[in-house]
Design a protein around this motif. Structure first.
Motif, PDB file in Angstrom:
ATOM      1  N   ARG A  90       0.836  -1.208   0.000  1.00 50.42           N
ATOM      2  CA  ARG A  90       0.000   0.000   0.000  1.00 50.42           C
ATOM      3  C   ARG A  90       0.870   1.257   0.000  1.00 50.42           C
ATOM      4  N   GLN A  91       1.848   1.282   0.867  1.00 47.53           N
ATOM      5  CA  GLN A  91       2.709   2.455   1.015  1.00 47.53           C
ATOM      6  C   GLN A  91       3.475   2.768  -0.268  1.00 47.53           C
ATOM      7  N   ASN A  92       3.897   1.728  -0.972  1.00 48.13           N
ATOM      8  CA  ASN A  92       4.726   1.922  -2.157  1.00 48.13           C
ATOM      9  C   ASN A  92       3.948   1.833  -3.462  1.00 48.13           C
ATOM     10  N   GLY A  93       2.617   1.732  -3.373  1.00 47.37           N
ATOM     11  CA  GLY A  93       1.792   1.670  -4.568  1.00 47.37           C
ATOM     12  C   GLY A  93       2.122   0.481  -5.445  1.00 47.37           C
ATOM     13  N   ARG A  94       2.460  -0.628  -4.818  1.00 47.18           N
ATOM     14  CA  ARG A  94       2.823  -1.814  -5.591  1.00 47.18           C
ATOM     15  C   ARG A  94       1.782  -2.893  -5.393  1.00 47.18           C
ATOM     16  N   THR A  95       1.758  -3.835  -6.304  1.00 48.22           N
ATOM     17  CA  THR A  95       0.872  -4.988  -6.204  1.00 48.22           C
ATOM     18  C   THR A  95       1.695  -6.241  -6.416  1.00 48.22           C
ATOM     19  N   GLY A  96       1.096  -7.367  -6.107  1.00 43.33           N
ATOM     20  CA  GLY A  96       1.780  -8.633  -6.325  1.00 43.33           C
ATOM     21  C   GLY A  96       2.571  -9.081  -5.113  1.00 43.33           C
ATOM     22  N   ALA A  97       3.252 -10.172  -5.304  1.00 47.29           N
ATOM     23  CA  ALA A  97       3.988 -10.809  -4.213  1.00 47.29           C
ATOM     24  C   ALA A  97       5.211  -9.992  -3.828  1.00 47.29           C
TER      25      ALA A  97
END
Length: 193
Positions: A90-97
């Motif tokens: 969430r903090q880094n705007g990333r998705t996935g593993a």
């Protein structure tokens, strides 16, 4: 996912480790390290898991844990790292593993293995070339082992049972880092940097 081949048993020690997916970072800022340590502290108060040794590295982590009650180390780690991964994504705007699959676990079944594993875990920042002295790396409990920093993420009784004089532990680790004492082959087969 398939079930683990090892089950966790009360009173036993386990080396728990994992790394980032594609060997990428799992800690992106100092706040990430500190956030995970706050979560570890929170869940150690909730679940009877003893932290013996730990080291958080930019793209992987190592924990040496003892299960002190019925709550499984597997449950503890699942709650801990699911929460961490969700927050970091969430903090880094990333998705996935964030991690390379499930964490790995090795049952630590003899004292020599146990003690060598402690210094292997604490020695990681030097072996990776991140610092020149272990005292410089704040994301392990090495300083608590030496009684140079107060912290709650260490089993002081375990440390004093094996190293009543804390400087003896420092020399034990330095002997390994200098190449004087090598890890036994039965340990190296399980580890990565």
């Amino acid at each position: 996912m398939p079930r683990r081949k090892n089950s966790f048993t009360t009173g036993h020690y386990y080396h728990i480790y994992n790394r980032g997916a594609n060997r990428e970072r799992i800690f992106f800022s100092e706040e990430n390290y500190l956030y995970l340590l706050r979560l570890v502290k929170k869940y150690c108060q909730k679940y009877p898991i003893a932290i013996i040794a730990y080291c958080l590295m930019p793209n992987h982590y190592h924990f040496l844990l003892r299960q002190d009650g019925e709550t499984s180390i597997g449950h503890f780690m699942g709650v801990l790292f699911n929460g961490y991964a969700q927050a970091v994504n969430r903090q880094n705007g990333r998705t996935g593993a964030l991690f390379e699959g499930r964490f790995k676990d090795v049952h630590v079944d003899n004292e020599g293995y146990l003690l060598h594993l402690c210094r292997y875990i604490h020695g990681n920042p030097i072996k990776a070339g991140l610092v020149t002295t272990l005292e410089e790396w704040p994301y392990s409990n090495y300083l608590e082992w030496l009684d140079e920093r107060s912290g709650t993420l260490v089993d002081d009784q375990f440390v004093t049972d094996f190293f009543p004089n804390r400087t003896d532990y420092k020399e034990f680790v330095l002997d390994y880092l200098r190449g004087i004492d090598e890890l036994p082959p039965d340990i190296e087969q399980y580890l990565f940097s």
